[in-house]
Structure formats: structure tokens, C-alpha cells
Write an enzyme that holds these catalytic residues in place. Structure first.
Site, PDB file in Angstrom:
ATOM      1  N   CYS A  51       1.168  -1.452  -0.087  1.00 17.92           N
ATOM      2  CA  CYS A  51      -0.222   0.100  -0.205  1.00 17.92           C
ATOM      3  C   CYS A  51       0.848   1.408   0.037  1.00 17.92           C
ATOM      4  O   CYS A  51       2.160   1.364   0.262  1.00 17.92           O
ATOM      5  CB  CYS A  51      -0.723  -0.131   1.366  1.00 17.92           C
ATOM      6  SG  CYS A  51       0.254   0.003   2.712  1.00 17.92           S
ATOM      7  N   CYS A  52       0.288   2.221  -0.589  1.00 15.19           N
ATOM      8  CA  CYS A  52       0.515   3.397  -0.350  1.00 15.19           C
ATOM      9  C   CYS A  52      -0.535   4.288  -0.373  1.00 15.19           C
ATOM     10  O   CYS A  52      -1.101   4.385  -0.292  1.00 15.19           O
ATOM     11  CB  CYS A  52       1.648   3.645  -1.929  1.00 15.19           C
ATOM     12  SG  CYS A  52       1.021   3.790  -3.425  1.00 15.19           S
ATOM     13  N   TRP A  53       0.368   6.097  -0.505  1.00 15.96           N
ATOM     14  CA  TRP A  53      -1.223   6.974  -0.940  1.00 15.96           C
ATOM     15  C   TRP A  53      -2.457   6.673  -1.449  1.00 15.96           C
ATOM     16  O   TRP A  53      -3.225   6.658  -1.160  1.00 15.96           O
ATOM     17  CB  TRP A  53      -0.544   8.289  -0.783  1.00 15.96           C
ATOM     18  CG  TRP A  53      -1.886   9.022  -0.911  1.00 15.96           C
ATOM     19  CD1 TRP A  53      -2.029  10.202  -0.839  1.00 15.96           C
ATOM     20  CD2 TRP A  53      -2.554   9.367   0.445  1.00 15.96           C
ATOM     21  NE1 TRP A  53      -2.520  11.450  -0.848  1.00 15.96           N
ATOM     22  CE2 TRP A  53      -3.180  10.369   0.980  1.00 15.96           C
ATOM     23  CE3 TRP A  53      -2.484   8.558   2.198  1.00 15.96           C
ATOM     24  CZ2 TRP A  53      -4.333  11.030   1.649  1.00 15.96           C
ATOM     25  CZ3 TRP A  53      -3.010   9.283   3.197  1.00 15.96           C
ATOM     26  CH2 TRP A  53      -3.891  10.389   2.708  1.00 15.96           C
TER      27      TRP A  53
END
Length: 133
Positions: A51-53
Site C-alpha cells: 500500500c501507499c497513498w
């Protein structure tokens, strides 16, 4: 969201191999997502969740690792389809747009899904694998 994700995975009976913000290593999305994908490619893990933003960078980083098919999933139907038709082995999610209830739905679909045995679907996966060589 990271602690919620870890709890949600563990309550489904899976072991978490932490990377990035959850481990004492570089937490930038490119590094930690590539490490998680590397765990899948090496056989240390069957699947990974990155995950990331936005989830986009996480999926790009993971897909750079040979043998990984990462899918950015924003809902349960996409997660189910990614497992079924794409034999996805890495789930990418957006930390910006996900809520705890939506995460539960996505994880339920992801872990319940399995790759299609349809000849055409298998041919697509074989074609992608051949592109890596």
C-alpha cells in the site's frame, strides 16, 4: 491503517511479514513494496499486500519484480476478479481512499478468491510470465 491491516490479515489465519513502516527498514513505498513482492517471488510468502497513498506506486513497484502480478483493488469485486482472472499474487491498496469496513470486504474477496482454471485465462497468465524471460 497499517495496524488495522495487520490485524485483519492475522485474524484470517495468515502470518504477516512486515516491511516499511512496520519494520526497521526503509519505509518509502518503492523499497518496501518491492521487498514484499520479493517475498512472493522468492517463495517466502504466498501473497503480499502492498500500500501507499494512492496504491498506484505500490502496484508499480511490486510489478517490477519478476513473477509478481500485483493488482490495485478499490473494491471487493475487483479483488475477486484480480485473483480469478489475473491470478494476482499481490494486492495493492490505497491508504487514502480505504476505510476499515471496505478493507474487510476487499480482504474477504481476495482471500476467498482462487485462480481460474479456464484455458483462456491460464493462457493469458502464461503469456505474461513469458514476457518476463
Amino acid at each position: 491503517m497499517a495496524s488495522i491491516l495487520v490485524s485483519a490479515i492475522e485474524k484470517r489465519g495468515h502470518t504477516v511479514i512486515p516491511h516499511g513502516a512496520l519494520a526497521e527498514e526503509r519505509a518509502d513505498w518503492a523499497w518496501c513494496c518491492a521487498r514484499a513482492a520479493g517475498d512472493v517471488a522468492s517463495g517466502a510468502a504466498d501473497q503480499a499486500i502492498v500500500c501507499c497513498w494512492t496504491g498506484t506506486g505500490a502496484s508499480i513497484a511490486a510489478n517490477k519484480v519478476p513473477g509478481v502480478r500485483a493488482a490495485l483493488c478499490a473494491d471487493a469485486a475487483t479483488a475477486d476478479g484480480a485473483r480469478r482472472w489475473n491470478d494476482a499474487n499481490v494486492l495493492a491498496i490505497s491508504l487514502r481512499s480505504i476505510s476499515a469496513p471496505l478493507l474487510e470486504e476487499i480482504l474477504d474477496a481476495w482471500f476467498a478468491g482462487s485462480p481460474s482454471l479456464d484455458e483462456g485465462d491460464r493462457a493469458n497468465i502464461a503469456y505474461l510470465s513469458g514476457m518476463e524471460n
